[in-house]
Design an enzyme around this catalytic site. Sequence first.
Site, mmCIF file in Angstrom:
data_model
loop_
_atom_site.group_PDB
_atom_site.id
_atom_site.type_symbol
_atom_site.label_atom_id
_atom_site.label_comp_id
_atom_site.label_asym_id
_atom_site.label_seq_id
_atom_site.Cartn_x
_atom_site.Cartn_y
_atom_site.Cartn_z
ATOM 1 N N SER A 88 0.865 -1.294 -0.107
ATOM 2 C CA SER A 88 -0.102 -0.012 -0.004
ATOM 3 C C SER A 88 0.796 1.361 -0.037
ATOM 4 O O SER A 88 1.577 1.497 -1.053
ATOM 5 C CB SER A 88 -1.119 -0.043 1.110
ATOM 6 O OG SER A 88 -2.046 0.639 0.916
ATOM 7 N N HIS A 221 -7.777 -5.850 0.891
ATOM 8 C CA HIS A 221 -6.701 -5.053 0.929
ATOM 9 C C HIS A 221 -5.394 -5.753 1.664
ATOM 10 O O HIS A 221 -4.363 -5.460 1.457
ATOM 11 C CB HIS A 221 -7.064 -3.718 1.325
ATOM 12 C CG HIS A 221 -5.812 -2.589 1.158
ATOM 13 N ND1 HIS A 221 -5.492 -2.312 0.055
ATOM 14 C CD2 HIS A 221 -5.265 -2.060 2.029
ATOM 15 C CE1 HIS A 221 -4.428 -1.388 0.330
ATOM 16 N NE2 HIS A 221 -4.218 -1.149 1.551
#
Length: 244
Positions: A88, A221
């Site tokens: 990320s 995620h």
Amino acid sequence: MTWFRCAETRPWASMRLFCLPHAGGSAGFYRSWAKEISPAVEVHAVQYPGRADRLADAFVTDAHQLSRLIAGAMAPLLDRPFALFGHSMGAVLAYEVARLLQERGAPPVHVFISGTRPPHDRGDDRVTGKDDDTVIAEMVKLGGTDAEVLRDPELRELVLPYVRNDFRLIEEYVHRPGTRLTVPVTVVIGDADSHVTEAQAAGWAEVTDGRFALRVLDGDHFYLVPRQSEVLNEVMRTLEVPAG
């Protein structure tokens, strides 16, 4: 205070893997990797300022500055081949660190990008400036261990400042033209990640002249928590190190 946490030092290791955490994350996110990865790899996780055992250190508010500091801190550890893995926010930082080190004549052998859009296609999602409840809701939506911490009111007071700093840092990041990577890049995403699609992830191919690969695993995620073994197998296979 040093920038890296190494859960298991391996003087005999032929390779180092530097791991960069997500927004709101800390080096502890990668602690379990050392146990499972090949003995030929020594894992160093970046500890950003302002959290965990660096709580007293001032935040860095600019992604380019943070990348320069990390690249500089890596210098004494570049005595053997190394790779970068970022998840990320950490993926964007890993990319910028790789650019800097390539400019300095010490490029990584590989860059692993996880769970994020390419640097020139960041999208316009914004959490910066929102109230605490909105920030917490965004963390909970993303998942990960940090979301659980935010449910505790006392811990929340410690955690929210650096979570906010990280969101601001990555949301204000602007890709600058310049050094183009020549090293291989592997991108890994979860198939149910609401922040990056397979088509968007493929855009990372545009930032390197090196070999490019895209892997899609089951998950959201934070797919890399339940899929840790698969991720590490991909890393070991790519780096051509023995699994055991």
